[in-house]
Design an enzyme around this catalytic site. Structure first.
Site, PDB file in Angstrom:
ATOM      1  N   GLY A  83       0.448  -1.102   0.209  1.00  0.00           N
ATOM      2  CA  GLY A  83      -0.426  -0.168   0.040  1.00  0.00           C
ATOM      3  C   GLY A  83       0.702   1.612   0.147  1.00  0.00           C
ATOM      4  N   ARG A 102      19.709  10.265  -4.262  1.00  0.00           N
ATOM      5  CA  ARG A 102      20.330  11.378  -4.267  1.00  0.00           C
ATOM      6  C   ARG A 102      21.490  10.541  -3.165  1.00  0.00           C
ATOM      7  NH1 ARG A 102      17.221  16.693  -4.904  1.00  0.00           N
ATOM      8  NH2 ARG A 102      16.535  16.416  -6.939  1.00  0.00           N
ATOM      9  N   ARG A 141       0.555  -4.622  -5.478  1.00  0.00           N
ATOM     10  CA  ARG A 141       0.438  -6.594  -3.911  1.00  0.00           C
ATOM     11  C   ARG A 141       1.648  -7.126  -5.600  1.00  0.00           C
ATOM     12  NH1 ARG A 141      -0.509  -4.450   0.540  1.00  0.00           N
ATOM     13  NH2 ARG A 141      -2.207  -2.780   0.427  1.00  0.00           N
ATOM     14  N   GLY A 169       6.195  -2.319   3.538  1.00  0.00           N
ATOM     15  CA  GLY A 169       6.071  -3.241   5.072  1.00  0.00           C
ATOM     16  C   GLY A 169       6.271  -4.713   4.833  1.00  0.00           C
ATOM     17  N   ASP A 170       5.104  -4.805   6.048  1.00  0.00           N
ATOM     18  CA  ASP A 170       5.752  -6.485   6.454  1.00  0.00           C
ATOM     19  C   ASP A 170       5.947  -7.525   4.682  1.00  0.00           C
ATOM     20  OD1 ASP A 170       5.938  -7.662   9.219  1.00  0.00           O
ATOM     21  OD2 ASP A 170       3.894  -7.761   8.833  1.00  0.00           O
ATOM     22  N   THR A 194       4.226   3.062   5.667  1.00  0.00           N
ATOM     23  CA  THR A 194       2.864   2.602   5.276  1.00  0.00           C
ATOM     24  C   THR A 194       2.199   3.174   6.659  1.00  0.00           C
ATOM     25  OG1 THR A 194       1.045   0.617   6.433  1.00  0.00           O
ATOM     26  CG2 THR A 194       3.618   0.641   6.961  1.00  0.00           C
ATOM     27  N   ASP A 203      -0.013   2.038   8.361  1.00  0.00           N
ATOM     28  CA  ASP A 203      -0.897   1.627   9.509  1.00  0.00           C
ATOM     29  C   ASP A 203       0.248   1.476  10.915  1.00  0.00           C
ATOM     30  OD1 ASP A 203      -2.471   0.861   7.711  1.00  0.00           O
ATOM     31  OD2 ASP A 203      -2.029  -1.176   7.439  1.00  0.00           O
ATOM     32  N   ASP A 239       2.728  -0.026  11.593  1.00  0.00           N
ATOM     33  CA  ASP A 239       2.713  -1.802  11.942  1.00  0.00           C
ATOM     34  C   ASP A 239       4.123  -2.477  11.862  1.00  0.00           C
ATOM     35  OD1 ASP A 239       2.213  -2.115   9.389  1.00  0.00           O
ATOM     36  OD2 ASP A 239       0.761  -3.488   9.284  1.00  0.00           O
ATOM     37  N   ARG A 264     -25.940  13.397  17.107  1.00  0.00           N
ATOM     38  CA  ARG A 264     -25.749  11.973  16.368  1.00  0.00           C
ATOM     39  C   ARG A 264     -24.645  11.343  17.454  1.00  0.00           C
ATOM     40  NH1 ARG A 264     -27.791  13.379  10.703  1.00  0.00           N
ATOM     41  NH2 ARG A 264     -29.271  12.922  11.320  1.00  0.00           N
ATOM     42  N   GLY A 293      -6.077  -0.132   8.803  1.00  0.00           N
ATOM     43  CA  GLY A 293      -5.825  -0.752   9.736  1.00  0.00           C
ATOM     44  C   GLY A 293      -6.542  -2.184  10.218  1.00  0.00           C
ATOM     45  N   ARG A 294      -5.418  -2.934   9.377  1.00  0.00           N
ATOM     46  CA  ARG A 294      -6.203  -4.411   9.215  1.00  0.00           C
ATOM     47  C   ARG A 294      -5.494  -5.326  10.645  1.00  0.00           C
ATOM     48  NH1 ARG A 294      -5.309  -5.966   2.761  1.00  0.00           N
ATOM     49  NH2 ARG A 294      -3.212  -5.416   3.776  1.00  0.00           N
ATOM     50  N   ALA A 348     -11.838  11.120  21.091  1.00  0.00           N
ATOM     51  CA  ALA A 348     -13.537  10.225  21.038  1.00  0.00           C
ATOM     52  C   ALA A 348     -13.428   9.358  22.015  1.00  0.00           C
ATOM     53  CB  ALA A 348     -12.852   8.911  20.258  1.00  0.00           C
ATOM     54  N   GLU A 349     -15.265   8.634  21.963  1.00  0.00           N
ATOM     55  CA  GLU A 349     -15.377   8.400  23.256  1.00  0.00           C
ATOM     56  C   GLU A 349     -15.573   7.300  23.811  1.00  0.00           C
ATOM     57  OE1 GLU A 349     -17.304  10.965  21.564  1.00  0.00           O
ATOM     58  OE2 GLU A 349     -17.615  12.063  23.153  1.00  0.00           O
ATOM     59  N   HIS A 353      -9.616   5.117   1.527  1.00  0.00           N
ATOM     60  CA  HIS A 353      -8.310   4.756   0.774  1.00  0.00           C
ATOM     61  C   HIS A 353      -7.830   6.604   1.176  1.00  0.00           C
ATOM     62  CE1 HIS A 353      -8.907   1.376  -0.215  1.00  0.00           C
ATOM     63  NE2 HIS A 353      -7.642   0.752  -0.646  1.00  0.00           N
TER      64      HIS A 353
HETATM   65  O1  F6P Z   1      -1.358  -1.323   4.585  1.00  0.00           O
HETATM   66  C1  F6P Z   1      -2.058  -0.196   4.326  1.00  0.00           C
HETATM   67  C2  F6P Z   1      -3.811  -0.429   4.084  1.00  0.00           C
HETATM   68  O2  F6P Z   1      -3.821   0.917   3.646  1.00  0.00           O
HETATM   69  C3  F6P Z   1      -4.091  -0.761   4.702  1.00  0.00           C
HETATM   70  O3  F6P Z   1      -5.001  -0.333   6.323  1.00  0.00           O
HETATM   71  C4  F6P Z   1      -5.083  -1.544   4.258  1.00  0.00           C
HETATM   72  O4  F6P Z   1      -6.485  -2.065   5.447  1.00  0.00           O
HETATM   73  C5  F6P Z   1      -4.980  -1.424   2.951  1.00  0.00           C
HETATM   74  O5  F6P Z   1      -3.688  -1.650   3.208  1.00  0.00           O
HETATM   75  C6  F6P Z   1      -5.541  -1.736   1.855  1.00  0.00           C
HETATM   76  O6  F6P Z   1      -5.250  -2.559   0.911  1.00  0.00           O
HETATM   77  P1  F6P Z   1      -5.415  -2.041  -0.811  1.00  0.00           P
HETATM   78  O7  F6P Z   1      -4.984  -0.579  -0.872  1.00  0.00           O
HETATM   79  O8  F6P Z   1      -4.304  -2.764  -1.373  1.00  0.00           O
HETATM   80  O9  F6P Z   1      -6.669  -1.932  -0.880  1.00  0.00           O
END
Ligand code: F6P
Length: 326
Positions: A14, A28, A75, A105-106, A129, A131, A133, A166, A174-175, A190-191, A256
């Site tokens: 991503g 550079r 990907r 990322g990972d 990333t 995230d 993460d 509301r 953040g999966r 946030a509550e 996104h």
């Molecule tokens: O890893 C970054 C991320 O933005 C995640 O937060 C999200 O779940 C995922 O990528 C979405 O991926 P894609 O753009 O492939 O749908």
């Protein structure tokens, strides 16, 4: 240790704001140290397909402030196969590329580690990333910008929420990690906050919704990380609307838009430092490491360590939010 002459750079997974600043810094710094820089387009996909071009200093001019990635990203399931990686290696040989900097990322680092071992080629990673993460770094490139986007958006949602009394469920990315939801939640007041890493969150949410101290409030914001254990924002909202009819419930899924936009000052700074540090790590014969940023210092973290460990999210921050939300 083989001498390096040409460094390939790619962005993978991503995209994240600040990736361009990192590409600029890698190109550079590579030229500064007397080597040639090559851009590999669409991540590992472009490596397999041979979409590789030499980059000069001017090719990365005027991009430090731009979101997305000029190298594009993808990907690439084919890179998970030995055949795919062998094709990619052939293309590096064709261009004489003898070291890589991979920004992602990972998943990006998992592929990079395998590739480096199989073909004996030095690879250094830069965490990019939204995230945040990744184990071994306090910040990943793109997280700060995305966090600011979340905060600005939630502020706007709060305006309309309070005009109509509301309750909003706001789903953020953040999966597998709740950094955006947790820090964004505290920063917007946030509550409640639902993240993948915490237990007993449904009960906690119900407790808040039942608490009479919540009643005088004219808006309620519940930040939901997409990978939380309770469910998606739509799903939770349906249940809450049914079980707690006193709340007028709405949902906003940010999606996104969190990945776009000009990088923040911090992300530009972080990406610039990490880009130079990655090239310098190759110069010092480092390989299969991620360049991280810990306690305001550049650190080196082996790929297998950052991949094997979970990111270091401070769950006690949820308690801070509980103190602040009523
Ligand atoms: O890893 C970054 C991320 O933005 C995640 O937060 C999200 O779940 C995922 O990528 C979405 O991926 P894609 O753009 O492939 O749908």
């Amino acid at each position: 240790m083989a001498r390096i002459n040409k460094i390939g750079v790619l962005t993978s997974g991503g995209d994240a704001p600040g990736m361009n600043a990192a590409v600029r810094a890698v190109v550079r710094a590579t030229i500064f140290y007397g080597w040639e820089a090559y851009g590999i387009y669409r991540g590992y996909k472009g490596m397999i397909e041979g979409d590789i071009r030499k980059l000069e200093s001017k090719d990365v001019g005027n991009i430090i402030q731009r979101g997305g990635t000029i190298l594009k990203s993808a990907r690439c399931p084919e890179f998970r196969t030995k055949e795919g990686r062998a094709k990619a290696y052939e293309n590096l040989l064709l261009h004489g590329i003898d070291a890589l900097v991979v920004i992602g990322g990972d998943g990006t680092f998992t592929g990079a580690g395998l590739f480096s071992e199989e073909f004996d080629i030095p690879v250094v990673g830069i965490p990019g990333t939204i995230d945040n993460d990744m184990f071994g770094t306090d910040f990943t490139i793109g997280y700060d910008t995305a966090l600011n986007t979340v905060v600005q958006t939630v502020d706007r949602i709060k305006d309309t929420a309070s005009s109509h009394d509301r309750l909003f469920f706001v789903e953020v990315m953040g999966r597998g990690a709740g950094f955006l939801a947790l820090t964004g939640g505290i920063a917007t007041g946030a509550e409640a906050i639902l993240i993948p890493e915490a237990e007993g969150q449904e009960e906690k949410l119900n407790k808040y919704l039942n608490d009479e101290r919540a009643e005088p409030k004219d808006s309620h914001i519940i930040l939901v990380a997409e990978g939380n254990t309770v469910g998606g924002a739509e799903e939770i909202a349906k249940r809450v609307a049914k079980e707690f009819p006193k709340y007028d419930v709405r949902v906003n899924i940010l999606g996104h838009m969190q990945r776009g936009g000009a990088p923040s000052a911090f992300d530009r700074f972080l990406a610039s430092r990490m880009g130079v540090a990655a090239v310098e790590a190759l110069k010092d014969n480092q390989r299969s490491i991620m360049v991280g940023f810990k306690n305001h210092q550049i650190v080196h973290v082996p790929f297998n360590k950052t991949i094997a460990h979970s990111p270091e999210l401070n769950k006690t921050l949820l308690d801070i939010n509980d103190i602040l939300n009523l």
